[in-house]
Design a protein around this motif. Structure first.
Motif, PDB file in Angstrom:
ATOM      1  N   ALA A  65     -71.489  16.202  45.056  1.00 40.67           N
ATOM      2  CA  ALA A  65     -72.551  16.705  44.179  1.00 40.67           C
ATOM      3  C   ALA A  65     -72.416  18.204  43.930  1.00 40.67           C
ATOM      4  O   ALA A  65     -72.471  18.673  42.781  1.00 40.67           O
ATOM      5  CB  ALA A  65     -73.912  16.384  44.783  1.00 40.67           C
ATOM      6  N   LEU A  66     -72.230  18.985  45.002  1.00 44.99           N
ATOM      7  CA  LEU A  66     -72.138  20.429  44.845  1.00 44.99           C
ATOM      8  C   LEU A  66     -70.893  20.822  44.054  1.00 44.99           C
ATOM      9  O   LEU A  66     -70.940  21.723  43.198  1.00 44.99           O
ATOM     10  CB  LEU A  66     -72.134  21.115  46.211  1.00 44.99           C
ATOM     11  N   LEU A  67     -69.785  20.133  44.297  1.00 45.35           N
ATOM     12  CA  LEU A  67     -68.556  20.427  43.564  1.00 45.35           C
ATOM     13  C   LEU A  67     -68.723  20.099  42.083  1.00 45.35           C
ATOM     14  O   LEU A  67     -68.225  20.834  41.214  1.00 45.35           O
ATOM     15  CB  LEU A  67     -67.389  19.640  44.164  1.00 45.35           C
ATOM     16  N   ALA A  68     -69.421  18.998  41.786  1.00 43.13           N
ATOM     17  CA  ALA A  68     -69.670  18.642  40.390  1.00 43.13           C
ATOM     18  C   ALA A  68     -70.523  19.699  39.699  1.00 43.13           C
ATOM     19  O   ALA A  68     -70.254  20.081  38.551  1.00 43.13           O
ATOM     20  CB  ALA A  68     -70.347  17.275  40.318  1.00 43.13           C
ATOM     21  N   LEU A  74     -69.194  26.335  35.954  1.00 41.60           N
ATOM     22  CA  LEU A  74     -68.104  27.244  35.578  1.00 41.60           C
ATOM     23  C   LEU A  74     -67.609  26.950  34.172  1.00 41.60           C
ATOM     24  O   LEU A  74     -67.281  27.879  33.415  1.00 41.60           O
ATOM     25  CB  LEU A  74     -66.959  27.120  36.588  1.00 41.60           C
ATOM     26  N   LEU A  75     -67.561  25.684  33.802  1.00 38.99           N
ATOM     27  CA  LEU A  75     -67.176  25.331  32.434  1.00 38.99           C
ATOM     28  C   LEU A  75     -68.195  25.862  31.430  1.00 38.99           C
ATOM     29  O   LEU A  75     -67.826  26.386  30.363  1.00 38.99           O
ATOM     30  CB  LEU A  75     -67.050  23.810  32.306  1.00 38.99           C
ATOM     31  N   PHE A  76     -69.469  25.768  31.785  1.00 38.04           N
ATOM     32  CA  PHE A  76     -70.524  26.306  30.923  1.00 38.04           C
ATOM     33  C   PHE A  76     -70.386  27.820  30.763  1.00 38.04           C
ATOM     34  O   PHE A  76     -70.498  28.355  29.651  1.00 38.04           O
ATOM     35  CB  PHE A  76     -71.893  25.948  31.519  1.00 38.04           C
ATOM     36  N   LEU A  77     -70.139  28.533  31.870  1.00 38.51           N
ATOM     37  CA  LEU A  77     -69.961  29.981  31.786  1.00 38.51           C
ATOM     38  C   LEU A  77     -68.733  30.343  30.951  1.00 38.51           C
ATOM     39  O   LEU A  77     -68.768  31.289  30.146  1.00 38.51           O
ATOM     40  CB  LEU A  77     -69.820  30.576  33.183  1.00 38.51           C
TER      41      LEU A  77
END
Length: 355
Positions: A65-68, A74-77
């Motif tokens: 969950a945390l990795l997802a 990060l993709l959003f940023l």
């Protein structure tokens, strides 16, 4: 009067009905009176709502969950930084160029229409052409000051810039990471037995949430395809027109028609009547046709079963209340409203049958 009194007594004697109405009233009052102050938090909630789909998709495929959450965040940023540095500067530059060239565009259109009127005097009068073009010229001339005024009022000072650029991404991360704890905290304020409220909430997550996320993907795909197409054709203001084309999918039935005019205007101003202008207009129409007949069925597995008039009314009502976000979420909000009314009707029918 007795019928109204009996209906009121019968309806609100059900605690589930009272709870649903109470939650809806509190939500509307909170957004109406505190929406401006809570704008960064609301923006973070909306972004979190959109990013929750990719997070859930990664978790269903076995990712922790945390990795997802970190991966999607990060993709959003990354995409946000790309938009900030690669899209925004040329967009503002092209907006300024378009405003500067607008009088020349209006003059070119005026000459074309006056020539058309001279060839076909029975079709349209010269006075009508001059009246229409005068109004169009005034609107385009005032566009620059309006955009400047909006930008200054919408983002005033470095403090607001820091709030939106720094705090909103931080809030998005914690909303994504601690979603279960936050929802659990809010759930403590409600009774354990709330089937009607849970039904409406599931409707929001299943239909409205999927629709909003799909609409964001649709805007990005259509905008990128439009940008590539306009660049290949050599159409000026490619970034500006691509952004307009991507945003045109927000408003069904009207968005595609509205953006047809600036695309045609720029193509005519750049090339005049000819095969290049025809190619640009046809390419735009093909993009809209592919979006409606190919992309939309792929992104939205379940069509929103709403009458066209219901969609138009939803756009007018929610757009008038909440502006851009009201227009963006008009169809999901209409779907949620339909779910509330359907749950209300089923609950009332069940109560009447039991009585």
């Amino acid at each position: 009067m007795k019928l109204v009194t009996d209906w009121f007594r019968r309806t609100f004697s059900d605690p589930q009905m009272v709870l649903l109405v109470l939650v809806l009233v509190i939500a509307l009052i909170g957004i109406s009176f505190f929406g401006h102050m809570l704008a960064p938090a609301i923006a973070a909630v909306v972004i979190t709502f959109l990013l929750d789909g990719p997070v859930s998709w990664l978790k269903r495929r076995g990712m922790h969950a945390l990795l997802a959450v970190i991966t999607v965040y990060l993709l959003f940023l990354t995409l946000s930084l790309i938009a900030l540095f690669a899209v925004v500067p040329p967009l503002f530059r092209q907006v300024g160029q378009f405003i500067n060239d607008a009088p020349a565009m209006v003059s070119a259109v005026q000459d074309a229409l006056l020539n058309l009127q001279a060839r076909f005097p029975d079709l349209i009068s010269k006075m009508q052409v001059e009246s229409w073009l005068a109004g169009l010229g005034n609107e385009i001339t005032n566009l620059g000051p309006r955009l400047v005024q909006y930008s200054l009022s919408g983002l005033t000072g470095a403090a607001a810039f820091i709030v939106y650029v720094v705090l909103v991404p931080v809030m998005v991360f914690f909303f994504l990471k601690d979603k279960a704890q936050i929802l659990g905290w809010f759930g403590r304020f409600f009774p354990n037995d709330k089937p009607l409220l849970e039904q409406v909430w599931r409707e929001i997550l299943d239909r409205a949430g999927d629709y909003a996320r799909g609409k964001v993907y649709e805007i990005l795909i259509v905008g990128l395809a439009a940008y590539i197409t306009y660049q290949v054709l050599g159409l000026p203001y490619a970034t500006l027109l691509a952004v307009a084309t991507g945003l045109s999918v927000i408003i069904p039935y009207f968005g595609a028609a509205a953006v047809t005019f600036p695309v045609t205007l720029v193509a005519y101003f750049h090339w005049g009547f000819g095969h290049e202008m025809a190619a640009a207009v046809i390419a735009y129409l093909v993009l809209q046709a592919l979006d409606g007949n190919v992309l939309v069925p792929l992104l939205f597995s379940e069509a929103v079963k709403l009458h066209p008039n219901a969609i138009i009314i939803a756009i007018l009502v929610f757009g008038g209340i909440w502006g851009f976000w009201g227009v963006f979420f008009a169809i999901p909000l209409a779907t949620v409203t339909n779910a509330v009314l359907r749950g209300w009707r089923e609950r009332a029918a069940g109560g009447t049958a039991a009585a």
